[in-house]
Write an enzyme that holds these catalytic residues in place. Structure first.
Site, PDB file in Angstrom:
ATOM      1  CB  CYS A  93      -9.166  -3.916 -11.842  1.00 22.89           C
ATOM      2  SG  CYS A  93      -8.824  -2.724 -13.126  1.00 22.89           S
ATOM      3  CB  CYS A 128      -5.240  -0.490   2.195  1.00 19.59           C
ATOM      4  SG  CYS A 128      -4.095  -0.901   3.533  1.00 19.59           S
ATOM      5  CB  CYS A 173      -4.204   3.047   5.798  1.00 12.13           C
ATOM      6  SG  CYS A 173      -4.072   2.961   4.009  1.00 12.13           S
ATOM      7  CB  CYS A 182      -0.898  -0.015   1.235  1.00 15.68           C
ATOM      8  SG  CYS A 182      -1.894   1.484   1.403  1.00 15.68           S
TER       9      CYS A 182
END
Ligand code: FE
Length: 134
Positions: A122, A98, A101, A49
């Site tokens: 995607c 994510c 976060c 991330c």
């Protein structure tokens, strides 16, 4: 799961991210197709991330979807992402974020490779930070 990361104010992310990263991961934007830096990345390694560093995807699940965005059959760990129904822009899609976060990553579709489970994550390149395998 880190609840602290999910409650950071916008100012925190504005100071940490570039304007384009902020637009995509905090404002659910989309990078231009075929323009992202990882679309054609074929190196072995891990995609984290860009906002918090959590491991999200591995190169061995990346495949050529022709969509113009990095495409993966699976996350490294199902707990590392969260899925949300998304009916914005007149489409019914499943948003991927994510799970550490809350960063918007992209969407998951069910038109991926059948022999690998049929999913296509995607994902915007700009939401990812690639670390090559040593
Ligand atoms: Fe994150």
């Amino acid at each position: 799961m880190d609840e602290d990361m999910k409650t950071k104010p916008n100012d925190y992310w504005k100071s940490k991210l570039t304007p384009e990263q902020y637009r995509v991961v905090r404002e659910k934007g989309t990078e231009t197709a075929f323009a992202g830096k990882y679309v054609d990345n074929h190196q072995d390694g891990t995609y984290r991330c860009v906002a918090c560093g959590q491991e999200l995807f591995a190169s061995d699940t990346k495949f050529e979807s022709g969509s113009g965005w990095p495409s993966f059959t699976d996350p490294v760990n199902k707990q590392h992402v969260a899925l949300h129904e998304d009916s914005s822009h007149g489409m019914k899609r499943v948003e991927v974020t994510c799970n550490n976060c809350g960063a918007h990553l992209g969407h998951v579709f069910d038109d991926g490779p059948i022999d690998k489970g049929g999913q296509r994550f995607c994902i915007n390149s700009v939401a990812l930070d690639f670390t090559p395998k040593q």
